[in-house]
Design a protein around this motif. Sequence first.
Motif: not given
Length: 346
Positions: A52-60
């Motif tokens: 869908g329009n959903r995005v994951f967010l990864n902290c570096f």
Amino acid sequence: MTPDEMDKFAEDIINGASLSDEDLKKLLAIESEEELEKLYRTARKVRDHFFGNRVFLNCFIYFSTYCKNRCAFCYYNCENDIKRYRLTREDIKETCKVLKGAGFHMIDLTMGEDPYYYDKPERFVELVRTVKEELNLPIMISPGVMNNEILLKARENGADFLALYQETYDRERYAKLRVGQSFEGRVNARRFAKENGYCVEDGLLTGIGNDIESTVLSLRGMKANNPDMVRVMTFIPQEGTPLEGAQQSSNLSELKIIAVQRLFFPDRLIPASLDVEGIDGMVHRLNAGANIVTSILPPNSELDGVANYDRGLKERDRDIKSVISRLESLGMEPASQADFEKVLGH
Ligand code: SF4
């Protein structure tokens, strides 16, 4: 292809069709802007079907920039005379405090092959445990090639994902990029991790010595190991490295490969990294079919990235709030943590 043919192509992929080498070559040979736009649109259609329009967010969190290796493309190779840092456990605990409730789906703990940790790998395991205790979020580890015993211990102590990039499956090119390192050792570590409950990320480097044939070889090499996340990143010449004087290529090859990866690995995570071109670059990568934003730094962080387009810049624009607000302007939004847990198979 006409719009109808493209829709049919996307439908076929969604329904399980797989790309042949000829298909891959044809797609990678696309040059015209018009055809590239069609390719990106097809990739988005496939991505939207699965996510869908959903995005994951990864902290570096690049917690140590020391390394014993000599990768020709890397700023942190041990022969480069640069300023380095290694965060203490206390530093990392402090970083975790500002990450609580920030909205990340996963924390990526990255280091070079730092002898401090390779000589006493239990230090690394302890660090994984600390971050798990502080944040109780999925953890990606990017520690280089650690031995199987340590991978198991890290898994028991909270690591969920192993990122380990082959960069290329063309052995000749590998030897030039990952100087003095075992090709099989990398493949085997990733394979062992996957067999022992990790999700794994593999990655390619483009824009330095790769052509269509070698890119197809690399995509096939990746596929053989069933990765959960597939990255491609543009080579940026780094000061003080053997490839310092190499020509920097445009981001086009990376965007094209992202779109092809989406068609070849339809339901997998594909990163839109901030590390090459910041938030504007994230938009291009999402438009090419990516679905997880990586290299987002902790708020007000002075930590390094890997390719570091922003080295030396005061305004870094790599924080989660700026990312979310740009996502919203694109009609996209952060996925829920439950969505991410599904990806991890939990
Ligand atoms: S790519 Fe990783 S292993 Fe290679 S020199 Fe850089 S930090 Fe070290």
